[in-house]
Enzyme design. Structure first.
Site, short mmCIF file in Angstrom:
data_model
loop_
_atom_site.label_atom_id
_atom_site.label_comp_id
_atom_site.label_asym_id
_atom_site.label_seq_id
_atom_site.Cartn_x
_atom_site.Cartn_y
_atom_site.Cartn_z
N ALA A 220 -9.47 -27.51 4.79
CA ALA A 220 -8.33 -26.78 5.36
C ALA A 220 -7.07 -27.65 5.38
O ALA A 220 -5.97 -27.18 5.04
CB ALA A 220 -8.67 -26.31 6.77
N SER B 25 -16.06 -48.50 12.72
CA SER B 25 -15.41 -49.71 12.21
C SER B 25 -15.07 -50.69 13.32
O SER B 25 -14.21 -50.43 14.16
CB SER B 25 -14.12 -49.32 11.45
OG SER B 25 -13.39 -50.46 11.12
N ASP C 59 -20.60 -33.69 20.55
CA ASP C 59 -20.76 -33.87 22.00
C ASP C 59 -19.89 -32.91 22.83
O ASP C 59 -20.18 -32.68 24.00
CB ASP C 59 -20.42 -35.32 22.39
CG ASP C 59 -21.27 -36.33 21.64
OD1 ASP C 59 -22.35 -35.94 21.15
OD2 ASP C 59 -20.86 -37.49 21.54
N ARG D 33 -41.10 -22.98 22.26
CA ARG D 33 -41.55 -21.98 23.23
C ARG D 33 -42.74 -21.18 22.68
O ARG D 33 -43.65 -20.81 23.40
CB ARG D 33 -40.44 -21.04 23.65
CG ARG D 33 -40.90 -20.20 24.85
CD ARG D 33 -40.07 -19.01 25.21
NE ARG D 33 -38.75 -19.37 25.66
CZ ARG D 33 -37.69 -19.38 24.86
NH1 ARG D 33 -37.81 -19.05 23.59
NH2 ARG D 33 -36.52 -19.69 25.33
O1 F6P Z 1 -21.09 -38.84 19.26
C1 F6P Z 1 -21.99 -38.14 18.45
C2 F6P Z 1 -23.38 -38.70 18.59
O2 F6P Z 1 -24.27 -37.99 17.76
C3 F6P Z 1 -23.93 -38.72 20.03
O3 F6P Z 1 -24.41 -37.46 20.43
C4 F6P Z 1 -24.99 -39.79 19.91
O4 F6P Z 1 -25.20 -40.41 21.17
C5 F6P Z 1 -24.37 -40.77 18.95
O5 F6P Z 1 -23.40 -40.07 18.20
C6 F6P Z 1 -25.36 -41.38 17.99
O6 F6P Z 1 -24.69 -42.38 17.30
P1 F6P Z 1 -25.30 -43.14 16.04
O7 F6P Z 1 -25.41 -42.12 14.93
O8 F6P Z 1 -24.32 -44.21 15.74
O9 F6P Z 1 -26.65 -43.60 16.44
#
Ligand code: F6P
Length: 308
Positions: free
Chosen positions: A7, A58, A112, A139
């Site tokens: 987009a 990074s 999140d 379930r």
């Molecule tokens: O922020 C997104 C997320 O998937 C969170 O839900 C999770 O805690 C984190 O990133 C996992 O991070 P990584 O992929 O660096 O382990």
């Protein structure tokens, strides 16, 4: 994120801007990984999760040297504005670049859904639906075998994914960092559900809670009879990321991506593009950087009432 990249690129090309994609996020800015993007380059990606440009956490960008290098590379390509698609960490980075005077526009994207400046973030609807699908499958086994299942989903320190999937999946208990349910309380609620004649029970747990599924299993190990049901745990982990985006996520990414281009064209920089009540909204990056938004208490109360 792919739908958002598409987009941004196509709406910017429509305004006769030149468009570059940066590989590997901020790390790519530092390593000079730029590639021109035309309309065809962003074709055939709207249905794919993740980002075809790649992404990275990074460390270098957190230091001033890294950010200065990024700015030099942006200048060497004659780039006049940057769109950063990402969550908290990314938008804190956007704010830092913006403070150095570079025109940046953020696009709210994280499974999140814990960003201020938007009601909903790109990816969270898809991740809720993946969690929900897992709950529905579990379930079925739960009912057939008279079991209770603990389902742990992602979300970092925010309980949004667990709460939404738990509510939509009819969970008996939902435990989130904002309203944690202790192992003993879970035992009581499961026992009560068992005694009310339920044939199965689902407990949805957010990854950010102290009593996560491993701890709860440990606790129940002491006395398996305390919950009535036989108990199993499933940790979904990274499975909740990367699924083909839902229609809503593709639509949201499209609106926000176009919204970012509009901001660049208007010279409206240093903002996060988000979505609220059906409209694209813009919030100064300084108001959202470094902050995380918890889920509302009304959802916590709703979960309690509906678990009866
Ligand atoms: O922020 C997104 C997320 O998937 C969170 O839900 C999770 O805690 C984190 O990133 C996992 O991070 P990584 O992929 O660096 O382990």
């Amino acid at each position: 994120m792919n739908a958002a990249i598409r987009a941004v690129a196509r709406s910017a090309l429509d305004l006769n801007m030149s468009v570059y994609g940066v590989r590997q996020g901020f790390q790519g800015l530092i390593e000079d990984q730029f590639r021109p993007l035309n309309a065809r380059d962003v074709g055939g990606i709207i249905h794919l999760g993740g980002t075809f440009l790649g992404s990275a956490r990074s460390k270098e960008f957190r230091e001033e040297r890294g950010r200065s290098k990024a700015l030099r590379n942006l200048a060497s390509h004659g780039i006049e504005g940057l769109v950063v698609i990402g969550g908290n960490g990314s938008q804190t980075g956007s704010y830092m670049l913006s403070k150095l005077g570079f025109p940046v526009v953020g696009v709210a994207s994280t499974i999140d859904n814990d960003l201020y400046g938007t009601n909903i973030t790109i990816g969270s609807d898809t991740a809720v639906n993946v969690t929900l699908e897992a709950i529905d499958h579990l379930r079925t086994t739960g009912s057939s075998h008279n079991r209770a299942f603990l389902v742990e989903t992602m979300g970092r320190d925010c309980g949004y994914l667990a709460m939404m999937a738990g509510l939509a999946g009819g969970a008996e208990v939902i435990s989130t960092p904002e309203a944690e349910v202790s192992a003993s309380e879970i035992a009581e609620r499961l026992r009560a559900a068992y005694e009310r004649g339920k044939t199965h029970a689902i407990v949805v747990i957010a990854e950010g809670v102290k009593d996560n599924s491993a701890r709860i299993l440990d606790y129940f190990e002491k006395d398996k009879r305390m919950v009535g049901f036989e108990l199993r745990a499933t940790v979904l982990g990274h499975v909740v990321r990367g699924a083909p985006p839902t229609a809503f996520d593709r639509f949201l990414a499209t609106r926000l991506g176009v919204g970012a281009t509009v901001s660049l064209a208007r010279g409206q920089f240093g903002v996060l593009v988000g979505y609220e009540a059906g409209d694209v909204i813009r919030t100064p990056l300084e108001d959202i950087a470094g902050r995380t938004k918890p889920i509302g208490t009304e959802l916590v109360e709703l979960a309690r009432v509906l678990a009866k």
